[in-house]
Scaffold this motif. Sequence first.
Motif, PDB file in Angstrom:
ATOM      1  N   GLN A 355       3.697   2.854  12.656  1.00  8.82           N
ATOM      2  CA  GLN A 355       4.157   2.597  11.284  1.00  8.82           C
ATOM      3  C   GLN A 355       3.523   3.601  10.312  1.00  8.82           C
ATOM      4  O   GLN A 355       4.212   4.223   9.488  1.00  8.82           O
ATOM      5  CB  GLN A 355       3.767   1.171  10.893  1.00  8.82           C
ATOM      6  CG  GLN A 355       3.968   0.811   9.430  1.00  8.82           C
ATOM      7  CD  GLN A 355       5.347   0.249   9.141  1.00  8.82           C
ATOM      8  OE1 GLN A 355       5.982  -0.316  10.015  1.00  8.82           O
ATOM      9  NE2 GLN A 355       5.787   0.405   7.900  1.00  8.82           N
ATOM     10  N   ALA A 356       2.207   3.788  10.447  1.00 10.39           N
ATOM     11  CA  ALA A 356       1.505   4.720   9.558  1.00 10.39           C
ATOM     12  C   ALA A 356       1.931   6.161   9.813  1.00 10.39           C
ATOM     13  O   ALA A 356       2.112   6.950   8.865  1.00 10.39           O
ATOM     14  CB  ALA A 356      -0.005   4.568   9.758  1.00 10.39           C
ATOM     15  N   GLN A 357       2.113   6.533  11.080  1.00  7.69           N
ATOM     16  CA  GLN A 357       2.505   7.899  11.414  1.00  7.69           C
ATOM     17  C   GLN A 357       3.895   8.239  10.858  1.00  7.69           C
ATOM     18  O   GLN A 357       4.090   9.307  10.251  1.00  7.69           O
ATOM     19  CB  GLN A 357       2.495   8.085  12.936  1.00  7.69           C
ATOM     20  CG  GLN A 357       1.112   8.030  13.568  1.00  7.69           C
ATOM     21  CD  GLN A 357       1.191   7.958  15.082  1.00  7.69           C
ATOM     22  OE1 GLN A 357       2.263   7.982  15.669  1.00  7.69           O
ATOM     23  NE2 GLN A 357       0.033   7.851  15.724  1.00  7.69           N
ATOM     24  N   LEU A 358       4.855   7.349  11.059  1.00  8.74           N
ATOM     25  CA  LEU A 358       6.220   7.623  10.608  1.00  8.74           C
ATOM     26  C   LEU A 358       6.328   7.645   9.085  1.00  8.74           C
ATOM     27  O   LEU A 358       7.142   8.395   8.521  1.00  8.74           O
ATOM     28  CB  LEU A 358       7.186   6.583  11.190  1.00  8.74           C
ATOM     29  CG  LEU A 358       7.376   6.633  12.717  1.00  8.74           C
ATOM     30  CD1 LEU A 358       8.330   5.553  13.173  1.00  8.74           C
ATOM     31  CD2 LEU A 358       7.874   8.009  13.162  1.00  8.74           C
ATOM     32  N   GLN A 359       5.518   6.856   8.431  1.00  9.61           N
ATOM     33  CA  GLN A 359       5.505   6.910   6.957  1.00  9.61           C
ATOM     34  C   GLN A 359       4.932   8.238   6.485  1.00  9.61           C
ATOM     35  O   GLN A 359       5.460   8.860   5.551  1.00  9.61           O
ATOM     36  CB  GLN A 359       4.698   5.745   6.397  1.00  9.61           C
ATOM     37  CG  GLN A 359       5.440   4.412   6.419  1.00  9.61           C
ATOM     38  CD  GLN A 359       4.664   3.312   5.725  1.00  9.61           C
ATOM     39  OE1 GLN A 359       3.465   3.425   5.503  1.00  9.61           O
ATOM     40  NE2 GLN A 359       5.358   2.213   5.406  1.00  9.61           N
ATOM     41  N   ARG A 360       3.874   8.689   7.137  1.00 11.79           N
ATOM     42  CA  ARG A 360       3.255   9.953   6.734  1.00 11.79           C
ATOM     43  C   ARG A 360       4.181  11.137   7.026  1.00 11.79           C
ATOM     44  O   ARG A 360       4.197  12.122   6.264  1.00 11.79           O
ATOM     45  CB  ARG A 360       1.928  10.134   7.458  1.00 11.79           C
ATOM     46  CG  ARG A 360       1.139  11.353   7.002  1.00 11.79           C
ATOM     47  CD  ARG A 360      -0.285  11.290   7.503  1.00 11.79           C
ATOM     48  NE  ARG A 360      -1.051  12.459   7.103  1.00 11.79           N
ATOM     49  CZ  ARG A 360      -2.345  12.636   7.373  1.00 11.79           C
ATOM     50  NH1 ARG A 360      -3.005  11.694   8.048  1.00 11.79           N
ATOM     51  NH2 ARG A 360      -2.976  13.722   6.985  1.00 11.79           N
ATOM     52  N   LEU A 361       4.960  11.046   8.104  1.00 13.32           N
ATOM     53  CA  LEU A 361       5.889  12.124   8.455  1.00 13.32           C
ATOM     54  C   LEU A 361       7.159  12.078   7.614  1.00 13.32           C
ATOM     55  O   LEU A 361       7.976  13.008   7.669  1.00 13.32           O
ATOM     56  CB  LEU A 361       6.248  12.036   9.941  1.00 13.32           C
ATOM     57  CG  LEU A 361       5.132  12.363  10.937  1.00 13.32           C
ATOM     58  CD1 LEU A 361       5.568  12.023  12.361  1.00 13.32           C
ATOM     59  CD2 LEU A 361       4.735  13.833  10.843  1.00 13.32           C
ATOM     60  N   GLY A 362       7.356  11.009   6.866  1.00 14.21           N
ATOM     61  CA  GLY A 362       8.524  10.891   6.008  1.00 14.21           C
ATOM     62  C   GLY A 362       9.737  10.296   6.691  1.00 14.21           C
ATOM     63  O   GLY A 362      10.842  10.324   6.124  1.00 14.21           O
ATOM     64  N   VAL A 363       9.568   9.759   7.871  1.00 17.65           N
ATOM     65  CA  VAL A 363      10.690   9.119   8.565  1.00 17.65           C
ATOM     66  C   VAL A 363      10.957   7.742   7.959  1.00 17.65           C
ATOM     67  O   VAL A 363      12.108   7.376   7.706  1.00 17.65           O
ATOM     68  CB  VAL A 363      10.391   8.999  10.077  1.00 17.65           C
ATOM     69  CG1 VAL A 363      11.505   8.225  10.780  1.00 17.65           C
ATOM     70  CG2 VAL A 363      10.226  10.390  10.694  1.00 17.65           C
ATOM     71  N   LEU A 364       9.884   6.976   7.744  1.00 16.47           N
ATOM     72  CA  LEU A 364      10.006   5.672   7.101  1.00 16.47           C
ATOM     73  C   LEU A 364       9.790   5.815   5.601  1.00 16.47           C
ATOM     74  O   LEU A 364       8.907   6.570   5.161  1.00 16.47           O
ATOM     75  CB  LEU A 364       8.977   4.695   7.667  1.00 16.47           C
ATOM     76  CG  LEU A 364       9.268   4.034   9.019  1.00 16.47           C
ATOM     77  CD1 LEU A 364       8.070   3.185   9.444  1.00 16.47           C
ATOM     78  CD2 LEU A 364      10.521   3.191   8.981  1.00 16.47           C
ATOM     79  N   HIS A 365      10.575   5.093   4.827  1.00 11.20           N
ATOM     80  CA  HIS A 365      10.373   5.078   3.390  1.00 11.20           C
ATOM     81  C   HIS A 365       9.221   4.152   3.041  1.00 11.20           C
ATOM     82  O   HIS A 365       8.825   3.288   3.827  1.00 11.20           O
ATOM     83  CB  HIS A 365      11.655   4.601   2.682  1.00 11.20           C
ATOM     84  CG  HIS A 365      12.829   5.477   2.943  1.00 11.20           C
ATOM     85  ND1 HIS A 365      14.136   5.024   2.896  1.00 11.20           N
ATOM     86  CD2 HIS A 365      12.907   6.806   3.257  1.00 11.20           C
ATOM     87  CE1 HIS A 365      14.952   6.013   3.176  1.00 11.20           C
ATOM     88  NE2 HIS A 365      14.230   7.106   3.393  1.00 11.20           N
ATOM     89  N   VAL A 366       8.691   4.334   1.847  1.00 15.78           N
ATOM     90  CA  VAL A 366       7.596   3.478   1.379  1.00 15.78           C
ATOM     91  C   VAL A 366       8.081   2.032   1.331  1.00 15.78           C
ATOM     92  O   VAL A 366       9.143   1.730   0.761  1.00 15.78           O
ATOM     93  CB  VAL A 366       7.110   3.920  -0.017  1.00 15.78           C
ATOM     94  CG1 VAL A 366       6.021   2.979  -0.514  1.00 15.78           C
ATOM     95  CG2 VAL A 366       6.600   5.364   0.028  1.00 15.78           C
ATOM     96  N   GLY A 367       7.317   1.161   1.948  1.00 14.11           N
ATOM     97  CA  GLY A 367       7.667  -0.253   1.955  1.00 14.11           C
ATOM     98  C   GLY A 367       8.499  -0.685   3.146  1.00 14.11           C
ATOM     99  O   GLY A 367       8.633  -1.886   3.419  1.00 14.11           O
ATOM    100  N   GLN A 368       9.081   0.279   3.871  1.00 13.27           N
ATOM    101  CA  GLN A 368       9.848  -0.066   5.067  1.00 13.27           C
ATOM    102  C   GLN A 368       8.918  -0.455   6.210  1.00 13.27           C
ATOM    103  O   GLN A 368       7.806   0.065   6.327  1.00 13.27           O
ATOM    104  CB  GLN A 368      10.730   1.115   5.502  1.00 13.27           C
ATOM    105  CG  GLN A 368      12.084   1.178   4.837  1.00 13.27           C
ATOM    106  CD  GLN A 368      12.972   2.213   5.501  1.00 13.27           C
ATOM    107  OE1 GLN A 368      12.526   3.319   5.801  1.00 13.27           O
ATOM    108  NE2 GLN A 368      14.232   1.864   5.693  1.00 13.27           N
TER     109      GLN A 368
END
Length: 533
Positions: A355-368
Amino acid sequence: MSPLKNFMWKLVMTEQMMYLSSTACPQKLRSQSRKIFLLQRLRDQYLVYWAQSIWWQLQDNKTFLAMMNHVLSMDGFYFSTTYDLTHTLQRLSNTSPEFQEMSLLERADQRFVWNGHLLRELSAQPEVHRFALPVLHGFITMHSCSINGKYFDWILISRRSCFRAGVRYYVRGIDSEGHAANFVETEQIVHYNGSRASFVQTRGSIPLYWSQRPNLKYKPLPLINKVANHMDGFQRHFDSQIIIYGKQVIINLVNQKGSEKPLEQAFATMVSSLGNGMIRYIAFDFHKECKNMRWDRLSILLDQVAEMQDELSYFLVDPAGVVLSTQEGVFRSNCMDCLDRTNVIQSLLARRSLQAQLQRLGVLHVGQKLEEQDEFEKIYKNAWADNANACAKQYAGTGALKTDFTRTGKRTQLGLIMDGWNSLIRYYKNNFSDGFRQDSIDLFLGNYSVDELESHSPLSVPRDLKFLALPIIMVVAFSMCIICLLMAGDTWTETLAYVLFWGVASIGTFFIILYNGKDFVDAPRLVQKEKID
């Protein structure tokens, strides 16, 4: 020339010399004839012994070939001609140019090279190294995934150690070098637009000198060695783990009551006595906390270790090869087998890191949240369940338990039924086929070497007569008891007497077998040394 062949040669030559001597000197004929006759008898006896020895060797060879075929037919062997499967992304990034130029065989992590014994002669010949590839045993799955229209590769690799390798009940604890039984390094990797991220966890048997030998009981009593220097092996184990991985967060999932309680207490005591600031210990009674199918209570453990996981972080490198983040340590999870409970916890910790990795890479949006991505969640859960099954089959002989939760996120009645079925299969294999499986692994890894000059191998040792006699008596007595019930006598007292007699005989024999359970299980025969050294 073998000692037996050498002896036979000398025997024949002596006989011929005596025969020539007697023909040259007729007066010695009578006394020499008697000696020649005795030598001929001795020669014939040794010829029979020699023939029997060859027959036994042929039978042993068939068994050895069956063992090798058994190991090679197991699922979970992997190799690559271009990528070093034995090292994590972080270890590979922290290497010199000289290391990168080495062959895959030379630079491989020997803990995970399962064909190391088979390659021992080729390792001394650099010109053939490109043909000698290290083979990994464990589990690998790769998936191309999409979230929010962004495509990335998600990879899961589990590497089983070939040190102290074996099967469930015959290999427990650690050895004198600090190698833990059923040690597995699991790495989760993400590739996105040239960036690479990974999160590593480990599992391994409780690092003490203990055993749990099968004895026909459903759950044999674990025994802690009372005379061994536990601290020496314990410290060796964690010294090597800290050097390789950094900080250690131990998650002990065994029961804190019953037969597992002494192991939990001993583990906690050893961590406290060692007093190493790089090691933190967390005990979580999995079965107690999740009883009555309350698996939502696993969030208690996740909340407890959340801050530690943020501190350990994960490995991340950008497309230019610049390291943006390093993993400072690992979670070392264990239960009794380091299979079912352990895999559940590892999958939850890995999801939080992902979850943290994909958010940092921009795959997941903030809050997703990953849990909201239905398509990816299905891939993720099934992959971790497949990982559990692979590790369980390689160690315990059956698929993992509790995979219904890993696949669906909840415990089901069907899952409980499947767990019961797998438990029955485990019971049978652990008691009646694991000796052969353990011998097969020891032979493949070179823990036992076949000596062609040996007339009898450990496989030739006959089993005690009671191994066959008592089960036959029990079956006959039980059959007679059933027959007496179906074919009643002239009076009910006569029938009752027969039923009681044969019933007592069958039950008595059953308890005798159970009392001597260790004599009736399929035990390893090649490596006689206790696996709890």
